[in-house]
Design an enzyme around this catalytic site. Structure first.
Site, PDB file in Angstrom:
ATOM      1  CD1 TRP A  99      22.962  80.269  76.068  1.00 50.55           C
ATOM      2  CD2 TRP A  99      25.029  80.051  76.901  1.00 50.55           C
ATOM      3  NE1 TRP A  99      23.206  81.331  76.910  1.00 50.55           N
ATOM      4  CE2 TRP A  99      24.463  81.225  77.439  1.00 50.55           C
ATOM      5  CE3 TRP A  99      26.337  79.703  77.286  1.00 50.55           C
ATOM      6  CZ2 TRP A  99      25.139  82.057  78.338  1.00 50.55           C
ATOM      7  CZ3 TRP A  99      27.011  80.533  78.174  1.00 50.55           C
ATOM      8  CH2 TRP A  99      26.414  81.683  78.688  1.00 50.55           C
ATOM      9  CG  ASP A 166      22.242  74.067  78.102  1.00 54.20           C
ATOM     10  OD1 ASP A 166      21.596  74.279  79.139  1.00 54.20           O
ATOM     11  OD2 ASP A 166      23.053  74.891  77.620  1.00 54.20           O
ATOM     12  CE  LYS A 190      20.852  81.824  82.547  1.00 53.44           C
ATOM     13  NZ  LYS A 190      21.442  80.881  81.605  1.00 53.44           N
TER      14      LYS A 190
HETATM   15  C1  LIG Z   1      22.897  80.691  81.049  1.00 52.09           C
HETATM   16  C2  LIG Z   1      23.071  79.533  80.166  1.00 52.09           C
HETATM   17  C3  LIG Z   1      24.257  78.761  80.153  1.00 52.09           C
HETATM   18  C4  LIG Z   1      25.463  79.130  80.979  1.00 52.09           C
HETATM   19  O1  LIG Z   1      25.267  78.818  82.300  1.00 52.09           O
HETATM   20  P1  LIG Z   1      26.422  79.037  83.366  1.00 52.09           P
HETATM   21  O2  LIG Z   1      25.831  78.417  84.584  1.00 52.09           O
HETATM   22  O3  LIG Z   1      26.669  80.502  83.472  1.00 52.09           O
HETATM   23  O4  LIG Z   1      27.637  78.315  82.894  1.00 52.09           O
HETATM   24  C5  LIG Z   1      24.303  77.666  79.330  1.00 52.09           C
HETATM   25  N1  LIG Z   1      23.266  77.327  78.540  1.00 52.09           N
HETATM   26  C6  LIG Z   1      22.126  78.041  78.526  1.00 52.09           C
HETATM   27  C7  LIG Z   1      21.002  77.603  77.639  1.00 52.09           C
HETATM   28  C8  LIG Z   1      21.999  79.156  79.328  1.00 52.09           C
HETATM   29  O5  LIG Z   1      20.857  79.872  79.318  1.00 52.09           O
END
Ligand SMILES: *Cc1c(COP(=O)(O)O)cnc(C)c1O
Length: 356
Positions: A99, A166, A190
């Site tokens: 990511w 993030d 998540k």
């Molecule tokens: C799942 C995830 C993403 C992507 O998220 P989306 O909402 O599908 O764009 C980005 N960063 C991390 C750490 C993730 O776990």
């Protein structure tokens, strides 16, 4: 049979979130209308949005001077929005997983990107440490939890430049000192709600650093000034997030959930360390994520992979197949995964060992 959902995302949500949202889809607060049908500018929805933001602020102790946004496009669109808004000359990134790598790729479209450290060559089996954050960077971007590899940065680091994180897969899993960050963002799917909504916690003073003309919908300023109501927000998803936030507050907030998360993670990691079949692929024990627990079969037992997945399935354990870039298994034990789910998994691991 009771199912335990270990999917990495979208993932397990509290029962009460599902129940209350299902009810509101049929009949919101006895109004005879669905949450899907009402105006996002109605009093009913404004109250929902306000309560969700207020609770988010209260639970995470978000200081004044920060705005809470509900956005669309997932965490992935923020990979673009962040450099679009804030990368004027150079940004620094920590490459701790796929990511992070995707975020780096987007940032390069807008200016110079300095990757301060990377564990890519070691298949991201640890979180890089001992790097220097350049003082002339517009911001420093980190990923607090690397969902795919099961590594986590569990402390709020100090940064000489605005810190952007993030936190898609560990938001609200532990107390966090938001004042150390300029921007914390993630997808909701998540640890918070369904897919379709992303969150961003933005330090208002960061908005003064925008120099480039930014398209309206990609500008943080637009969403701050319009209180996440510039256009139609994902009302149902936000309603579901509110239910999770209420659940989290009722069970005692972040200190309480952090304790429960540690307990679940310890139980599973202890079994991995004890087991003669399984092993953690991580090279630094302190980086072990309390949200995504990655484990593999030792090379001599590798051919038993399908068999363990079958056993897990027969016990109602869903979604433990590892990501294709790591292999093996991954148990995502987000906030809403009960301790009982982890106990059943550990029991299955022990049972498997007696059969192997
Ligand atoms: C799942 C995830 C993403 C992507 O998220 P989306 O909402 O599908 O764009 C980005 N960063 C991390 C750490 C993730 O776990």
């Amino acid at each position: 049979m009771k199912k335990y959902n270990f999917n990495p995302g979208p993932s397990v949500l509290p029962e009460i979130t599902l129940k209350n949202t299902a009810e509101a889809v049929l009949n919101l607060n006895g109004s005879g209308l669905s949450i899907m049908e009402i105006s996002h500018r109605s009093k009913d929805f404004e109250a929902i949005l306000k309560e969700a933001k207020d609770l988010f602020r209260e639970i995470l102790s978000i200081p004044t001077g920060y705005s809470i946004l509900f956005l669309q496009g997932g965490a992935s669109l923020q990979f673009t929005m962040i450099p679009y808004n804030f990368l004027n000359k150079k940004a620094a990134y920590l490459d701790s997983g796929s990511w992070a790598n995707k975020a780096i790729k987007e940032a390069k479209l807008f200016g110079e990107v300095q990757v301060v450290a990377s564990s890519k060559e070691q298949n991201y089996t640890f979180v890089p440490k001992n790097y220097v954050i350049p003082a002339d960077a517009d911001y420093f971007h980190i990923t607090t939890n690397n969902t795919i590899y099961g590594t986590e940065l569990k402390t709020d680091i100090a940064s000489p430049v605005p810190l952007v994180a993030d936190a898609s897969s560990d938001i609200l899993s532990r107390p966090m000192d938001i004042s150390k960050y300029a921007l914390v963002y993630g997808g909701a799917q998540k640890n918070l709600g369904p897919a379709g909504v992303a969150f961003a916690i933005v330090k208002d003073s960061l908005l003064e650093k925008v120099t480039r003309p930014v398209p309206t919908m990609l500008s943080y300023k637009t969403h701050v000034e319009n209180d996440s109501l510039y256009n139609t927000p994902p009302c149902v998803a936000i309603y579901a997030c509110l239910q999770t936030l209420k659940w989290l507050k009722d069970l005692g907030g972040l200190k309480a959930i952090h304790k429960m998360n540690n307990e679940k993670a310890d139980l599973l990691y202890n079994e991995i360390d004890r087991s003669k079949l399984f092993i953690s692929p991580l090279t630094a024990a302190e980086d072990r994520s309390i949200m995504n627990v990655v484990f593999v079969l030792k090379p001599e037992y590798k051919e038993l992979e399908e068999k363990f997945l079958e056993l897990a399935k027969s016990k109602g354990l869903v979604g433990i197949k590892g990501h294709r870039s790591v292999g093996g298994f991954r148990a995502s034990i987000y906030n809403a995964m009960p301790l009982d789910g982890v106990k059943v998994l550990v029991q299955a691991m022990k049972e498997f060992e007696t059969q192997a």
